[in-house]
Design a protein around this motif. Structure first.
Motif, short mmCIF file in Angstrom:
data_model
loop_
_atom_site.label_atom_id
_atom_site.label_comp_id
_atom_site.label_asym_id
_atom_site.label_seq_id
_atom_site.Cartn_x
_atom_site.Cartn_y
_atom_site.Cartn_z
N UNK A 31 0.82 -1.23 0.00
CA UNK A 31 0.00 0.00 0.00
C UNK A 31 0.85 1.27 0.00
N UNK A 32 1.97 1.26 0.74
CA UNK A 32 2.85 2.42 0.75
C UNK A 32 3.42 2.69 -0.64
N UNK A 33 3.90 1.64 -1.30
CA UNK A 33 4.45 1.81 -2.65
C UNK A 33 3.38 2.31 -3.61
N UNK A 34 2.16 1.83 -3.43
CA UNK A 34 1.07 2.31 -4.29
C UNK A 34 0.81 3.80 -4.11
N UNK A 35 0.88 4.25 -2.86
CA UNK A 35 0.65 5.68 -2.60
C UNK A 35 1.79 6.53 -3.15
N UNK A 36 3.02 6.05 -3.02
CA UNK A 36 4.18 6.84 -3.41
C UNK A 36 4.52 6.74 -4.90
N UNK A 37 4.29 5.58 -5.49
CA UNK A 37 4.68 5.35 -6.89
C UNK A 37 3.51 5.35 -7.85
N UNK A 38 2.32 5.34 -7.31
CA UNK A 38 1.15 5.33 -8.17
C UNK A 38 0.48 3.96 -8.21
N UNK A 39 -0.75 3.91 -8.69
CA UNK A 39 -1.48 2.64 -8.73
C UNK A 39 -0.84 1.64 -9.70
N UNK A 40 -1.21 0.39 -9.51
CA UNK A 40 -0.71 -0.65 -10.41
C UNK A 40 0.61 -1.25 -10.00
N UNK A 41 1.06 -1.02 -8.75
CA UNK A 41 2.37 -1.52 -8.35
C UNK A 41 2.38 -3.04 -8.29
N UNK A 42 1.28 -3.64 -7.84
CA UNK A 42 1.24 -5.10 -7.77
C UNK A 42 1.33 -5.71 -9.17
N UNK A 43 0.62 -5.11 -10.12
CA UNK A 43 0.68 -5.61 -11.49
C UNK A 43 2.09 -5.46 -12.07
N UNK A 44 2.76 -4.34 -11.75
CA UNK A 44 4.11 -4.13 -12.27
C UNK A 44 5.09 -5.15 -11.71
N UNK A 45 4.96 -5.44 -10.42
CA UNK A 45 5.83 -6.45 -9.81
C UNK A 45 5.58 -7.82 -10.42
N UNK A 46 4.33 -8.16 -10.64
CA UNK A 46 4.00 -9.46 -11.25
C UNK A 46 4.52 -9.54 -12.67
N UNK A 47 4.46 -8.41 -13.39
CA UNK A 47 4.98 -8.39 -14.77
C UNK A 47 6.49 -8.59 -14.77
N UNK A 48 7.18 -7.98 -13.82
CA UNK A 48 8.63 -8.18 -13.71
C UNK A 48 8.94 -9.64 -13.44
N UNK A 49 8.14 -10.28 -12.59
CA UNK A 49 8.34 -11.69 -12.29
C UNK A 49 8.20 -12.55 -13.54
N UNK A 50 7.24 -12.22 -14.37
CA UNK A 50 7.02 -12.99 -15.60
C UNK A 50 8.23 -12.88 -16.53
N UNK A 51 8.76 -11.65 -16.67
CA UNK A 51 9.94 -11.44 -17.53
C UNK A 51 11.15 -12.20 -16.99
N UNK A 52 11.38 -12.06 -15.68
CA UNK A 52 12.52 -12.73 -15.07
C UNK A 52 12.36 -14.25 -15.09
N UNK A 53 11.12 -14.70 -15.07
CA UNK A 53 10.87 -16.14 -15.10
C UNK A 53 11.41 -16.79 -16.35
N UNK A 54 11.24 -16.12 -17.50
CA UNK A 54 11.77 -16.67 -18.75
C UNK A 54 13.30 -16.73 -18.71
#
Length: 378
Positions: A225-248
């Motif tokens: 929630x803190x990261x969402x307030x400071x960096x903007x909405x969608x932080x969970x989706x961005x982290x999950x997207x990074x995981x997908x890229x790193x997974x490959x």
């Protein structure tokens, strides 16, 4: 469970989140969500790992839809970790609710945790996966479905960052890994709650998920929630997207490391674990006799660091240990410099590493030199 509609009654509108979840499950199982039922002879069995919480209960209910269509059989496994008072009753109530959804068979497995220095959460995870896999083998199930969500994925990435973990850890959980399928990695946690509400389910809410003593709970309740307030909405989706890229990337490195490990590993008497490159790099300590694995120091030095660390980790896991931390792998890697102590360096799960000195011999090869040896204590 969705009620049957009487003849002549208009069909009830499908909740859009339920429809979205069905599409995710159907895509991974390779079955249709619409059209005429295609009942098959001897349909394959899939199991849902269900704690009774909103995520796994929603997954079980969505899977029940496919069981009614006749293309797959759907059962469930409820694992009682015995970590809380009343856990047996929670497991029984969950099993009853799963049976009411039409899942069959529904198996309750009670496990004892072996901490072995890894902490209660990691011990519970190891025991849970062992129980799920054992049940799948006993019942001849094709897959085990798990209810992890996008929020779980985002939390895993942040926890990996906090630990200073490598690519595999930052890649989080994979949608498909061995027999395990995670169809809800694109679904938010509040969507699984919505599915439970839409289908009239009564999920169990684990009090541990609100206990700030657990780091994951603090990440969930405070950090994201803190990261969402400071960096903007969608932080969970961005982290999950990074995981997908790193997974490959991690998958590619793991495949290359498995090839190198197959070339280098010299198994000495007493090691019966088999090659983790062939069994998914997951061997239970209960099934691994104490033994040793020797690796050529010269060959290890010739590998890129990303592959070298993975090769060391594969040896530790084959001997029945858990995945070592990056710090412990680095300590084992330092033995290759042949400066200072020859070890042993403690890894994890009672596995240690040491290098062969000039005065020692390697079993089956007589007196030798230039081997890094990993050994599991009894």
């Amino acid at each position: 469970m969705e009620p049957e509609l009487a003849a002549g009654h208009p069909r009830r509108r499908l909740d859009p989140t339920v429809g979205k979840a069905r599409a995710m499950v159907g895509n991974l199982l390779g079955v249709k969500t619409t059209g005429k039922n295609r009942v098959v002879e001897n349909p394959p069995l899939v199991l849902v790992g269900c704690s009774g919480g909103p995520d796994s209960l929603a997954l079980a209910a969505v899977c029940a839809f496919f069981a009614r269509r006749g293309e797959v059989r759907v059962g469930a496994v409820v694992v009682d970790h015995q970590m809380q008072n009343g856990s047996a009753e929670v497991a029984r109530a969950t099993a009853a609710q799963l049976r009411s959804l039409g899942l069959d068979p529904v198996v309750v497995r009670t496990v004892d945790l072996d901490d072995d220095g890894v902490g209660p959460e990691a011990a519970a995870r190891a025991a849970r996966f062992a129980a799920l896999e054992a049940t799948a083998r006993e019942l001849g199930a094709r897959n085990v479905l798990l209810g992890h969500t996008l929020d779980d994925q985002a939390e895993s990435v942040l926890l990996g960052l906090a630990r200073g973990s490598g690519t595999r850890s930052l890649a989080g959980m994979r949608e498909r890994r061995g027999m395990h399928l995670r169809p809800f990695l694109g679904l938010r946690r509040d969507e699984t709650l919505a599915i439970c509400e839409a289908l009239g389910l009564a999920p169990w809410h684990d009090p541990a998920n609100q206990d700030p003593a657990y780091l994951r709970v603090r990440v969930r309740a405070n950090v994201i929630p803190f990261l969402g307030r400071e960096l903007g909405p969608g932080i969970a989706e961005s982290l999950a997207r990074s995981a997908s890229i790193l997974g490959h990337d991690a998958d590619c490195l793991d495949q290359l490391a498995a090839v190198e490990y197959g070339k280098l590993a010299e198994r000495n008497a007493g090691s019966e674990a088999g090659n983790p490159a062939e069994n998914g790099a997951k061997t239970s300590a209960a099934n691994s006799a104490p033994g040793e694995i020797a690796l050529s120091e010269e060959a290890l030095r010739g590998l890129p660091p990303a592959l070298r660390m993975r090769v060391l980790a594969l040896a530790a896991v084959e001997l029945g240990g858990v995945q070592p931390s990056l710090e412990r792998l680095g300590s084992a890697e330092n033995l290759l410099a042949r400066q200072g102590s020859a070890g042993p360096v403690q890894l994890a799960g009672k596995v240690s590493a040491y290098r062969i000195s000039r005065s020692q011999g390697v079993p089956q090869e007589g007196r030798s030199y230039g081997k890094l040896v990993l050994r599991r204590s009894p």
